[in-house]
Structure formats: structure tokens, C-alpha cells
Design an enzyme around this catalytic site. Sequence first.
Site, PDB file in Angstrom:
ATOM      1  NE  ARG A  50       0.130   1.535   3.470  1.00  0.00           N
ATOM      2  CZ  ARG A  50       1.179   2.352   3.609  1.00  0.00           C
ATOM      3  NH1 ARG A  50       2.391   1.854   3.734  1.00  0.00           N
ATOM      4  NH2 ARG A  50       0.995   3.645   3.618  1.00  0.00           N
ATOM      5  CD  GLN A 190      -3.136   2.563   6.870  1.00  0.00           C
ATOM      6  OE1 GLN A 190      -3.732   2.860   7.906  1.00  0.00           O
ATOM      7  NE2 GLN A 190      -3.754   2.469   5.704  1.00  0.00           N
ATOM      8  CG  ASP A 231      -3.010   8.163  -1.156  1.00  0.00           C
ATOM      9  OD1 ASP A 231      -2.914   8.748  -0.064  1.00  0.00           O
ATOM     10  OD2 ASP A 231      -2.684   6.975  -1.326  1.00  0.00           O
ATOM     11  CG  ASN A 241      -2.238  11.694   2.849  1.00  0.00           C
ATOM     12  OD1 ASN A 241      -1.634  10.897   2.145  1.00  0.00           O
ATOM     13  ND2 ASN A 241      -1.944  11.867   4.132  1.00  0.00           N
TER      14      ASN A 241
HETATM   15  C1  LIG Z   1       3.538   7.915  -0.097  1.00  0.00           C
HETATM   16  S1  LIG Z   1       1.874   7.653  -0.389  1.00  0.00           S
HETATM   17  C2  LIG Z   1       1.352   7.123   1.163  1.00  0.00           C
HETATM   18  C3  LIG Z   1      -0.103   7.345   1.353  1.00  0.00           C
HETATM   19  O1  LIG Z   1      -0.856   6.156   1.071  1.00  0.00           O
HETATM   20  C4  LIG Z   1      -1.574   5.821   2.240  1.00  0.00           C
HETATM   21  O2  LIG Z   1      -2.814   5.229   1.987  1.00  0.00           O
HETATM   22  P1  LIG Z   1      -2.957   3.613   2.064  1.00  0.00           P
HETATM   23  O3  LIG Z   1      -2.186   3.153   3.267  1.00  0.00           O
HETATM   24  O4  LIG Z   1      -4.456   3.404   2.170  1.00  0.00           O
HETATM   25  O5  LIG Z   1      -2.395   3.095   0.752  1.00  0.00           O
HETATM   26  C5  LIG Z   1      -1.749   7.146   2.937  1.00  0.00           C
HETATM   27  O6  LIG Z   1      -2.714   7.946   2.318  1.00  0.00           O
HETATM   28  C6  LIG Z   1      -0.368   7.694   2.779  1.00  0.00           C
HETATM   29  O7  LIG Z   1      -0.189   9.041   3.023  1.00  0.00           O
END
Ligand SMILES: CSC[C@H]1O[C@H](OP(=O)(O)O)[C@H](O)[C@@H]1O
Length: 339
Positions: A50, A190, A231, A241
Site C-alpha cells: 500500500r 498504518q 495519494d 491523503n
Molecule cells: C507515499 S503515499 C502514502 C499514502 O498512502 C496511504 O494510503 P494507504 O495506506 O491506504 O495506501 C496514505 O494515504 C499515505 O499518506
Amino acid sequence: MNDTTVPETLAYTNGRLVLIDQTRLPGELVTLVCEDVEQTHDAIRRLVVRGAPAIGIAAAYGVCLAKPANRAGYLSAIERLATSRPTAVNLFWALDRMKAVVESTSSDDDLAGVLQAEAIAIHDQDRMMCRDIGRHGATLLRDCHAVLTHCNAGGLATSMWGTALAPIYHLHQSGHAIEVFADETRPLLQGARLTAWELSQAGVPVTVLTDSMAGSLLRTGKIDAVIVGADRIAANGDAANKIGTYPLAVLAKYHDVPFYVAAPSSTFDLSLANGDLIPIEQRARIEVSSPHGVCVVPDAANVINPAFDVTPADLITAIVTELGVVESPDTEKLARHLA
Ligand SMILES: CSC[C@H]1O[C@H](OP(=O)(O)O)[C@H](O)[C@@H]1O
């Protein structure tokens, strides 16, 4: 920056896409191997891999796993992988590059080789972009010793080093004292699970807080800056984001703390005039109602679970990319920056 102690987020060897399984961190550092398109699609969907850049790189390698390995198979793989998650534009940026290779390669016999070369180029380019974001971002944070971040925009979200965390690794490795406060980032945590893990592995002091604590922490005056990833960034600088970023930007503004967004140029979608047009992924109820399998919401209650929100450009102090820094971003400044 030299390599961090965190292993690379993903690797492609001998027709196998090897991913750190991020759903198992921080308790277990294990890998998951994808050998076909469906396994890659599932890994992106389940957040095994992700983070906007990492999703794009994984999808590019996923195309190389198409079976049958012919023009129709590759185009079908691109179409399928485009349905894995809707918000991170890096996914579509990478798939568009792979599609362009298919369409510009006349001989079917050459396709496998040129597609693998393009996926590797996408991966290598991301390493360089993250390194340069680290360098440019370090100038923004040069007088900072305590920064707050949200979700994970570190090495685990990219090829390595990350976007929001890249300047922090850069400063830490140059001997600059800096500590990170990481929002746990409900519902999938996360921040607690991934940002705290990778920073700890790298020896960067990190403190986890619940998302609801961010306002009080900013009010103490202890935080020198907020830095987050993105994102998808629209042409005017509005940035999508992880959910919870927008209220953090409002709190930063209220407490006069600089709010920075770090993202590579592959995260910009100049076809969208503003952030209202960014598709926001709606995820399953269970992620909110039953974290770690424990039911915390009665069945009779409704649940909403948007995975992202949009921060208006006027709440963003600066956007840092691999090309440099854009203060007070707007459509005209970003068009010049990305030209
Ligand atoms: C460097 S992009 C990271 C960005 O992606 C994450 O979302 P996810 O964990 O759902 O893929 C989050 O928005 C982060 O800032």
C-alpha cells in the site's frame, strides 16, 4: 541517503513479485509472493502492499505476470489491475506507462522483455524521486526537531525512504536531531503499525499518539511542523491523503504550525482542476466495526469508511516533490513546477 535498515518494500525476480506483507507488521516481517495478476490485484486490495507509489510499482510488475503472456493478456492485466484501488493516481500513472509500451511494441515476441524493463524503470525512478524528495524536504525541516505525521508515507509506501519520511531519514542520517510523532491512523493503523515500525528500525525516535490527541499535542507548541504524503494531488494543489489528514491541516493552521505535503510528480493529476473531483475509496464496514476481529460497533448501527479525505491547497504551507518545493501551491505555480 544510504539504504535504511528496512528491507525494500517489493522486489521482482524470476517472474515472482515479492512483497513485504504489511498487514502482518509490526508483529511479523514476512513476505508474500504474487505469481499472477489476480494475486497482485488481491495484494493491493488488501493493503499487503500500500501507499501510492508502492501500489504503482506493484501494479507495473503485476502486468508482467499476465497469463497468457501476449498482447491481449497484458492489456487485460492492465484493465484488471486498474480496478484494485481508485484514489492513488500513481496506480494509473504506472499502468498508463505499461499500456503505452504494449501499444508501441510491434512484435509480440518482444513484449515480455520491454514490459519488464519498463516496470524496473518505474521502480528505479521512484527510488530517485524519494531520494530527491528527502533532499528538498530536508531544507524545509532544517530547523525542526519534532514533526508530526499521519498514516505511513515512508519506505513501506514507496520503493524505499518514502515521501513524508524521506526528509526525516535524510536529516537523521546527517546527524540532525529529529523525532517523529506518528498518528496511529484509524482504522487500519498504518501510523502505529508501519510508521512507528520503520522509524524504530532506522533508529529515529518515534512516539505514537491516537488521532484524537493531535489537536492537544499541536496546542502544546512542541511540534515544529506537520508533514504527510498524498495519494492524488489536483492541478490547484488540493491533496487527497489518508482519512484524518484534512482535520490535521485545519488544526495545524489554527496553531500556526507549517503543514507540508511530500509527493513525487507521479502523484499529481493535472486533469482534475480541484480536489472535489478526486475519487475517494470507500472501504468495507468491518475495518471500522471490528478492528482485529473485535466487534466494537453494534450491527444495527451504520458505518462509513472513506479511506481518504482532501486537504484544500490553502491549508498547505508547501508541497515538496523530487523537483523542489512549491510554497503556497496553486494551479499556476504547480503547472510551472511540473512543466
Ligand atoms: C507515499 S503515499 C502514502 C499514502 O498512502 C496511504 O494510503 P494507504 O495506506 O491506504 O495506501 C496514505 O494515504 C499515505 O499518506
